[in-house]
Design an enzyme around this catalytic site. Structure first.
Site, PDB file in Angstrom:
ATOM      1  N   CYS A 152       0.884  -1.165   0.000  1.00 41.92           N
ATOM      2  CA  CYS A 152       0.000   0.000   0.000  1.00 41.92           C
ATOM      3  C   CYS A 152       0.919   1.212   0.000  1.00 41.92           C
ATOM      4  O   CYS A 152       2.029   1.117  -0.502  1.00 41.92           O
ATOM      5  CB  CYS A 152      -0.967  -0.032   1.190  1.00 41.92           C
ATOM      6  SG  CYS A 152      -0.156   0.045   2.816  1.00 41.92           S
ATOM      7  N   ARG A 157      -2.043  -0.881   5.546  1.00 42.72           N
ATOM      8  CA  ARG A 157      -3.006  -1.834   4.977  1.00 42.72           C
ATOM      9  C   ARG A 157      -2.300  -3.124   4.556  1.00 42.72           C
ATOM     10  O   ARG A 157      -2.865  -4.215   4.678  1.00 42.72           O
ATOM     11  CB  ARG A 157      -3.739  -1.179   3.809  1.00 42.72           C
ATOM     12  CG  ARG A 157      -4.596   0.008   4.266  1.00 42.72           C
ATOM     13  CD  ARG A 157      -5.152   0.812   3.130  1.00 42.72           C
ATOM     14  NE  ARG A 157      -4.115   1.635   2.518  1.00 42.72           N
ATOM     15  CZ  ARG A 157      -4.317   2.494   1.538  1.00 42.72           C
ATOM     16  NH1 ARG A 157      -5.529   2.639   1.021  1.00 42.72           N
ATOM     17  NH2 ARG A 157      -3.334   3.221   1.047  1.00 42.72           N
TER      18      ARG A 157
END
Length: 169
Positions: A152, A157
């Site tokens: 990410c 994430r």
């Protein structure tokens, strides 16, 4: 960690109030630097409160200890050569965990897109291992790959997804 009273051999349970995004990032950092027993509270603070458990508004004091981090575990960090390998080698997979909008605005060539939220139930807890396995296998993310490299913008994430791949599967 030592200042917070955490010793190398301690079991550490991490949680947050944001679907374990930031908790997962800390989990990853602790794993990279050698902490063996670190876990996430499934569902985070919301799940804790939904079960009726008490919360506190100030931290519990802990006596500082010496904490010794190890050298970074290279097995938990993808480098540029590994990412380039994914362009021509299906055994190396870049797994884009960003939003669909971010993915469509530009992504690593050949990257598989599975937004990090897809691993969660509506209540913020992780889906079952069977559901996760089905989600990933449908898009070619299988345990026989040499490298699955979630990514990410800030490893937040991506760490959330790495937790699902390595701890829940």
């Amino acid at each position: 960690l030592g200042e917070a009273g955490i010793a190398n051999g301690d079991t550490v349970v991490i949680y947050d109030a944001d679907k374990e995004l930031w908790a997962a990032r800390l989990w990853w950092v602790m794993k990279v630097y050698g902490h063996e027993d670190v876990r996430l509270l499934n569902g985070g603070l919301d799940a804790w409160e939904a079960e009726g458990f008490d919360t506190a508004t100030s931290p519990q004091g802990a006596e500082a200890v010496t904490y010794e981090a190890t050298n970074a575990n290279a097995n938990l960090i993808a480098d540029l050569d590994m990412v380039k390998e994914s362009f021509d080698n299906k055994d190396y997979v870049v797994l884009d965990t960003r939003s669909e909008k971010e993915y469509n605005e530009g992504h690593v060539p050949g990257a598989v897109w599975i937004e990090w939220t897809k691993v969660l139930n509506e209540d913020g807890t992780y889906k079952s291992a069977d559901e996760l396995k089905s989600l990933y296998e449908t898009l070619g993310i299988t345990s026989d790959k040499v490298a699955i490299m979630p990514h990410c913008k800030s490893a937040v994430r991506a760490a959330h997804t790495l937790f699902a791949l390595t701890e829940l599967l």
